[in-house]
Design a protein around this motif. Sequence first.
Motif, mmCIF file in Angstrom:
data_model
loop_
_atom_site.group_PDB
_atom_site.id
_atom_site.type_symbol
_atom_site.label_atom_id
_atom_site.label_comp_id
_atom_site.label_asym_id
_atom_site.label_seq_id
_atom_site.Cartn_x
_atom_site.Cartn_y
_atom_site.Cartn_z
ATOM 1 N N TRP A 30 -19.427 -14.744 11.471
ATOM 2 C CA TRP A 30 -20.087 -13.478 11.843
ATOM 3 C C TRP A 30 -21.602 -13.598 11.694
ATOM 4 N N TRP A 31 -22.042 -14.124 10.559
ATOM 5 C CA TRP A 31 -23.488 -14.222 10.320
ATOM 6 C C TRP A 31 -24.146 -15.189 11.313
ATOM 7 N N ALA A 32 -23.538 -16.352 11.492
ATOM 8 C CA ALA A 32 -24.121 -17.377 12.355
ATOM 9 C C ALA A 32 -24.273 -16.882 13.793
ATOM 10 N N GLU A 33 -23.352 -16.033 14.231
ATOM 11 C CA GLU A 33 -23.400 -15.511 15.595
ATOM 12 C C GLU A 33 -24.536 -14.524 15.803
ATOM 13 N N LEU A 34 -24.877 -13.756 14.753
ATOM 14 C CA LEU A 34 -25.728 -12.585 14.949
ATOM 15 C C LEU A 34 -27.120 -12.659 14.333
ATOM 16 N N PHE A 35 -27.306 -13.525 13.336
ATOM 17 C CA PHE A 35 -28.539 -13.423 12.548
ATOM 18 C C PHE A 35 -29.291 -14.752 12.493
ATOM 19 N N GLU A 36 -30.611 -14.636 12.284
ATOM 20 C CA GLU A 36 -31.477 -15.818 12.260
ATOM 21 C C GLU A 36 -31.472 -16.558 10.934
ATOM 22 N N PRO A 37 -31.627 -15.878 9.777
ATOM 23 C CA PRO A 37 -31.727 -16.648 8.530
ATOM 24 C C PRO A 37 -30.496 -17.532 8.327
ATOM 25 N N PRO A 38 -30.669 -18.698 7.748
ATOM 26 C CA PRO A 38 -29.535 -19.591 7.533
ATOM 27 C C PRO A 38 -28.473 -18.978 6.620
ATOM 28 N N CYS A 39 -27.232 -19.394 6.832
ATOM 29 C CA CYS A 39 -26.146 -18.996 5.940
ATOM 30 C C CYS A 39 -25.584 -20.243 5.257
ATOM 31 N N VAL A 40 -25.159 -20.040 4.015
ATOM 32 C CA VAL A 40 -24.652 -21.113 3.180
ATOM 33 C C VAL A 40 -23.220 -20.774 2.778
ATOM 34 N N GLY A 41 -22.323 -21.734 2.896
ATOM 35 C CA GLY A 41 -20.958 -21.550 2.440
ATOM 36 C C GLY A 41 -20.739 -22.260 1.109
ATOM 37 N N PHE A 42 -20.208 -21.547 0.143
ATOM 38 C CA PHE A 42 -19.938 -22.111 -1.181
ATOM 39 C C PHE A 42 -18.557 -22.766 -1.143
ATOM 40 N N ALA A 43 -18.521 -24.083 -1.136
ATOM 41 C CA ALA A 43 -17.262 -24.812 -0.979
ATOM 42 C C ALA A 43 -16.760 -25.335 -2.327
ATOM 43 N N MET A 44 -15.493 -25.096 -2.603
ATOM 44 C CA MET A 44 -14.896 -25.568 -3.849
ATOM 45 C C MET A 44 -13.966 -26.752 -3.629
ATOM 46 N N SER A 45 -13.937 -27.263 -2.403
ATOM 47 C CA SER A 45 -13.119 -28.449 -2.099
ATOM 48 C C SER A 45 -13.661 -29.090 -0.833
ATOM 49 N N LEU A 46 -13.216 -30.309 -0.588
ATOM 50 C CA LEU A 46 -13.607 -31.009 0.642
ATOM 51 C C LEU A 46 -13.130 -30.236 1.867
ATOM 52 N N GLN A 47 -11.915 -29.715 1.815
ATOM 53 C CA GLN A 47 -11.383 -28.970 2.960
ATOM 54 C C GLN A 47 -12.216 -27.728 3.248
ATOM 55 N N GLU A 48 -12.612 -27.003 2.189
ATOM 56 C CA GLU A 48 -13.450 -25.827 2.412
ATOM 57 C C GLU A 48 -14.792 -26.211 3.012
ATOM 58 N N ALA A 49 -15.384 -27.288 2.541
ATOM 59 C CA ALA A 49 -16.664 -27.740 3.095
ATOM 60 C C ALA A 49 -16.538 -27.985 4.599
ATOM 61 N N HIS A 50 -15.465 -28.656 4.982
ATOM 62 C CA HIS A 50 -15.184 -28.938 6.384
ATOM 63 C C HIS A 50 -15.028 -27.643 7.174
ATOM 64 N N ASP A 51 -14.223 -26.706 6.638
ATOM 65 C CA ASP A 51 -13.936 -25.473 7.364
ATOM 66 C C ASP A 51 -15.175 -24.590 7.486
ATOM 67 N N PHE A 52 -16.000 -24.550 6.444
ATOM 68 C CA PHE A 52 -17.197 -23.713 6.506
ATOM 69 C C PHE A 52 -18.213 -24.284 7.499
ATOM 70 N N ALA A 53 -18.306 -25.602 7.564
ATOM 71 C CA ALA A 53 -19.179 -26.224 8.559
ATOM 72 C C ALA A 53 -18.708 -25.883 9.970
ATOM 73 N N ALA A 54 -17.395 -25.888 10.175
ATOM 74 C CA ALA A 54 -16.844 -25.552 11.488
ATOM 75 C C ALA A 54 -17.101 -24.095 11.845
ATOM 76 N N SER A 55 -17.257 -23.243 10.824
ATOM 77 C CA SER A 55 -17.420 -21.802 11.046
ATOM 78 C C SER A 55 -18.862 -21.392 11.290
ATOM 79 N N GLY A 56 -19.798 -22.331 11.188
ATOM 80 C CA GLY A 56 -21.178 -21.996 11.496
ATOM 81 C C GLY A 56 -22.136 -22.014 10.331
ATOM 82 N N ALA A 57 -21.687 -22.498 9.156
ATOM 83 C CA ALA A 57 -22.608 -22.584 8.021
ATOM 84 C C ALA A 57 -23.759 -23.532 8.353
ATOM 85 N N ASP A 58 -24.967 -23.135 7.983
ATOM 86 C CA ASP A 58 -26.124 -24.017 8.146
ATOM 87 C C ASP A 58 -26.209 -25.020 6.999
ATOM 88 N N PHE A 59 -25.740 -24.591 5.835
ATOM 89 C CA PHE A 59 -25.707 -25.439 4.648
ATOM 90 C C PHE A 59 -24.368 -25.226 3.955
#
Length: 229
Positions: A156-185
């Motif tokens: 949602w954030w990546a689609e609509l807003f300019e400032p970067p969004c960061v996903g807090f990942a607690m596993s390798l799988q979450e890191a992968h999924d958050f990157a796929a969802s549009g996380a900048d970091f």
Amino acid sequence: MSNKPPPPRPAPRLYLATPVVDDPAALVAELPGLLAAADVAAVLLRLKETDQRTMISRIKALAPPVQKAGAALLVEDHAELVARGGADGAHLPGIAALKEALPSLKPDRIAGVGGLTTRHHSMDAGEMGADYVLFGEPDAKGQRPQAQAIAERLDWWAELFEPPCVGFAMSLQEAHDFAASGADFVLVGEFVWADPRGPKAALIEVDAAIKKAHAMALAGQDPAGQEHG
């Protein structure tokens, strides 16, 4: 008016949270190798609570190896120590802390914010001038949203807003999924430091995973459900 689509977002980069730092000596020795091994944009310094002079000296010890590697050093919570310790910015734990810290950090230093429990809070943070918003970190009781809900907030954030969004990942799988969802970091910490192979191997692996997820998302493939260690 051009109908050209906006350029694709660049590949996500890592944001490495330290363990809670008491004696920084081991981390000072270890960080250069870690930061050379993967694409780490920033390091989040978590300081053990003690007197201000001691905390400032710990920031001063850790800022040079981080900055020499081309990364930014952000201090968790303690915006008042950022300039005195030579750090690049602070990560604030909510809207009130962000509002209080902005005058001392802007325009020269980074002000990031987490603790954003609603979409409205997230938009408020962006309007106030936050340099990034963080989604998915545990609250004071250790509770956090489901990974799917975090991924949806990032999308949602990546689609609509300019400032970067960061996903807090607690596993390798979450890191992968958050990157796929549009996380900048992608913020990683405990699972990297706890990896039995050592943090360098874990960082290299998670860096590759987020770059792959981003590339697949750009190519229009569904990266969900991929197996990761």
